[in-house]
Design an enzyme around this catalytic site. Structure first.
Site, PDB file in Angstrom:
ATOM      1  N   ARG A 100       0.877  -1.188   0.000  1.00 39.45           N
ATOM      2  CA  ARG A 100       0.000   0.000   0.000  1.00 39.45           C
ATOM      3  C   ARG A 100       0.901   1.220   0.000  1.00 39.45           C
ATOM      4  O   ARG A 100       1.715   1.399   0.906  1.00 39.45           O
ATOM      5  CB  ARG A 100      -0.917  -0.006   1.228  1.00 39.45           C
ATOM      6  CG  ARG A 100      -1.678   1.298   1.403  1.00 39.45           C
ATOM      7  CD  ARG A 100      -2.774   1.224   2.416  1.00 39.45           C
ATOM      8  NE  ARG A 100      -3.923   0.487   1.899  1.00 39.45           N
ATOM      9  CZ  ARG A 100      -5.151   0.524   2.406  1.00 39.45           C
ATOM     10  NH1 ARG A 100      -5.408   1.277   3.472  1.00 39.45           N
ATOM     11  NH2 ARG A 100      -6.122  -0.180   1.880  1.00 39.45           N
ATOM     12  N   HIS A 127      -7.385   0.817  -6.428  1.00 38.40           N
ATOM     13  CA  HIS A 127      -7.604  -0.050  -5.255  1.00 38.40           C
ATOM     14  C   HIS A 127      -8.223  -1.355  -5.778  1.00 38.40           C
ATOM     15  O   HIS A 127      -9.391  -1.667  -5.504  1.00 38.40           O
ATOM     16  CB  HIS A 127      -8.509   0.657  -4.249  1.00 38.40           C
ATOM     17  CG  HIS A 127      -8.475   0.075  -2.863  1.00 38.40           C
ATOM     18  ND1 HIS A 127      -7.652  -0.984  -2.507  1.00 38.40           N
ATOM     19  CD2 HIS A 127      -9.159   0.405  -1.732  1.00 38.40           C
ATOM     20  CE1 HIS A 127      -7.845  -1.271  -1.230  1.00 38.40           C
ATOM     21  NE2 HIS A 127      -8.751  -0.446  -0.735  1.00 38.40           N
ATOM     22  N   GLN A 130      -9.896  -4.125  -3.385  1.00 39.54           N
ATOM     23  CA  GLN A 130     -11.202  -3.703  -2.868  1.00 39.54           C
ATOM     24  C   GLN A 130     -12.284  -3.887  -3.927  1.00 39.54           C
ATOM     25  O   GLN A 130     -13.365  -4.418  -3.643  1.00 39.54           O
ATOM     26  CB  GLN A 130     -11.148  -2.223  -2.454  1.00 39.54           C
ATOM     27  CG  GLN A 130     -12.499  -1.649  -2.051  1.00 39.54           C
ATOM     28  CD  GLN A 130     -12.989  -2.132  -0.707  1.00 39.54           C
ATOM     29  OE1 GLN A 130     -12.257  -2.063   0.268  1.00 39.54           O
ATOM     30  NE2 GLN A 130     -14.223  -2.622  -0.629  1.00 39.54           N
ATOM     31  N   ASP A 218     -17.295   7.106  -1.592  1.00 37.78           N
ATOM     32  CA  ASP A 218     -16.031   6.982  -0.859  1.00 37.78           C
ATOM     33  C   ASP A 218     -15.776   8.341  -0.212  1.00 37.78           C
ATOM     34  O   ASP A 218     -16.462   9.330  -0.526  1.00 37.78           O
ATOM     35  CB  ASP A 218     -14.918   6.619  -1.864  1.00 37.78           C
ATOM     36  CG  ASP A 218     -13.583   6.277  -1.201  1.00 37.78           C
ATOM     37  OD1 ASP A 218     -13.542   6.121   0.041  1.00 37.78           O
ATOM     38  OD2 ASP A 218     -12.576   6.172  -1.940  1.00 37.78           O
ATOM     39  N   CYS A 258     -16.385   1.477   0.592  1.00 38.79           N
ATOM     40  CA  CYS A 258     -15.234   0.615   0.927  1.00 38.79           C
ATOM     41  C   CYS A 258     -14.826   0.761   2.383  1.00 38.79           C
ATOM     42  O   CYS A 258     -14.145  -0.120   2.904  1.00 38.79           O
ATOM     43  CB  CYS A 258     -14.068   0.915  -0.004  1.00 38.79           C
ATOM     44  SG  CYS A 258     -13.442   2.608   0.117  1.00 38.79           S
ATOM     45  N   ARG A 286     -13.589  -8.814   1.781  1.00 35.32           N
ATOM     46  CA  ARG A 286     -12.170  -8.566   1.521  1.00 35.32           C
ATOM     47  C   ARG A 286     -11.358  -9.840   1.795  1.00 35.32           C
ATOM     48  O   ARG A 286     -10.464 -10.196   1.043  1.00 35.32           O
ATOM     49  CB  ARG A 286     -11.634  -7.426   2.419  1.00 35.32           C
ATOM     50  CG  ARG A 286     -12.301  -6.067   2.245  1.00 35.32           C
ATOM     51  CD  ARG A 286     -12.138  -5.490   0.854  1.00 35.32           C
ATOM     52  NE  ARG A 286     -10.763  -5.471   0.421  1.00 35.32           N
ATOM     53  CZ  ARG A 286      -9.857  -4.542   0.746  1.00 35.32           C
ATOM     54  NH1 ARG A 286     -10.213  -3.517   1.486  1.00 35.32           N
ATOM     55  NH2 ARG A 286      -8.614  -4.601   0.290  1.00 35.32           N
TER      56      ARG A 286
HETATM   57  N1   CP Z   1     -11.299  -0.352   2.407  1.00 32.68           N
HETATM   58  C1   CP Z   1     -10.027  -0.384   2.825  1.00 32.68           C
HETATM   59  O1   CP Z   1      -9.078  -0.568   2.053  1.00 32.68           O
HETATM   60  O2   CP Z   1      -9.879  -0.228   4.176  1.00 32.68           O
HETATM   61  P1   CP Z   1      -8.530  -0.076   4.977  1.00 32.68           P
HETATM   62  O3   CP Z   1      -7.945   1.264   4.631  1.00 32.68           O
HETATM   63  O4   CP Z   1      -8.940  -0.192   6.420  1.00 32.68           O
HETATM   64  O5   CP Z   1      -7.587  -1.179   4.573  1.00 32.68           O
HETATM   65  N1  NVA Z   2     -10.016   6.535  -1.494  1.00 37.65           N
HETATM   66  C1  NVA Z   2      -9.661   6.113  -0.153  1.00 37.65           C
HETATM   67  C2  NVA Z   2      -9.900   4.643   0.012  1.00 37.65           C
HETATM   68  C3  NVA Z   2      -9.603   4.123   1.386  1.00 37.65           C
HETATM   69  C4  NVA Z   2      -9.791   2.636   1.491  1.00 37.65           C
HETATM   70  C5  NVA Z   2      -8.214   6.467   0.121  1.00 37.65           C
HETATM   71  O1  NVA Z   2      -7.379   6.279  -0.781  1.00 37.65           O
HETATM   72  O2  NVA Z   2      -7.915   6.937   1.216  1.00 37.65           O
END
Ligand code: CP
Ligand code: NVA
Length: 300
Positions: A100, A127, A130, A218, A258, A286
């Site tokens: 990430r 993502h 997700q 989101d 999400c 997930r």
């Molecule tokens: N939806 C999602 O990716 O959540 P987290 O940031 O908690 O991993």
């Molecule tokens: N768009 C959000 C998704 C979090 C799971 C971010 O990138 O923070």
């Protein structure tokens, strides 16, 4: 060549639905497998996470493997050791990386300099884990994904981009409503449309929601955009998914997010807590989808 999962397009179109069905089967049968026996995956996270981290750590163990978590701030990554060097080191310890981070190009560096699979656990651009899991959440209710209208209300962000890719691979109609200045990336959109994505973009969230089977949103400020929170809150006024917007959707429409969610910003408390909200099923899925993705990655 290792098999990477950096965007949804890394899974060939003809295999994508099979990965969703496999996750569905894993969920239904509670399968415990030894796909990752003897393998160690490194989870490298440069941003916060609850669901992605835990579902990968648990998923790896349920597939018989080991997971090691590295936060960038505790490692030399946080002190600017070049990714090229980090990739060549980690590849000698581990069998796969789940990453990430910020720019998608960082995953390309890790993939190019290492010789183990890299899985995208969220970047600024995408993502994919997700949204594959969201495909499972939709599939278990409405298996004919190519007959659906899905609305995306809000930012043209990483989640929107992965939904755009998913439209090309799974065939649903994607109606995006975002304020001017917050459109999805044009290159990402063009590529997906060339590959068959059915996407419309409007400034009118009510129009996008109209008749939709799933209403997705989101946060308005993603991780790394915290300083833009105030200006974004102004730009996104009118884009809250509330009861009035849900009433524009199909009669049995579901609300998706999400998570984490900001109640009172992108979604009303009432919609978030309503029977139409399937956000915790999404979160559960997930785990099942991470396992199906890892199985796909390591079976090649
Ligand atoms: N939806 C999602 O990716 O959540 P987290 O940031 O908690 O991993
Ligand atoms: N768009 C959000 C998704 C979090 C799971 C971010 O990138 O923070």
């Amino acid at each position: 060549m290792p098999n990477h999962f950096l965007t949804i397009f890394d899974i060939p179109k003809e295999e994508a639905l099979a990965v969703v069905k496999r996750a569905h089967q894993m969920k239904a049968e509670g399968l415990r497998l030894d796909t990752l026996a003897g393998k160690t995956l490194l989870l490298i996270f440069e941003k916060a996470s609850t669901r992605t981290r835990v579902s990968f750590e648990v998923g790896v163990r349920q597939l018989g493997g080991d997971a090691v978590f590295i936060a960038s701030r505790d490692s030399q990554l946080g002190r600017s050791e070049p990714l090229e060097d980090t990739a060549r080191v980690l590849t000698r310890y581990a069998d796969g990386l789940v990453v990430r981070t910020f720019g998608q190009h960082k995953l390309d560096v890790l993939a190019n300099y290492g010789d183990i699979p890299v899985i995208n656990a969220l970047t600024d651009e995408y993502h994919p884990c997700q949204v594959m899991s969201d495909m499972l959440t939709m599939y278990e209710r409405t298996p004919e994904l190519d007959k659906l209208k899905v609305a995306w209300i809000g930012d043209g962000n990483n989640m929107a981009h992965s939904f755009i890719n998913a439209s090309a691979w799974f065939g649903f109609e994607l109606a995006i409503a975002c304020p001017e200045g917050y459109d999805p990336d044009q290159k990402i959109l063009d590529k997906a449309v060339d590959l068959g994505a059915k996407v419309t973009i409007t400034r009118d969230p009510q129009e996008a929601a109209s008749g939709a089977h799933y209403i997705n949103t989101d946060v308005w400020a993603s991780m790394g955009q915290e300083e833009e929170q105030r200006i974004r809150a102004e730009a996104f006024a009118g884009f809250i998914v509330d009861e009035a917007m849900m009433n524009r959707a199909a009669s049995d429409a579901k609300f998706m997010h999400c998570l984490p969610a900001h109640r009172g910003e992108e979604v009303s408390e009432g919609v978030f807590e309503s029977p139409a909200s399937i956000v915790f099923d999404q979160a559960e899925n997930r785990l099942h989808m991470q396992k199906a993705i890892m199985e796909w990655v390591f079976s090649k």
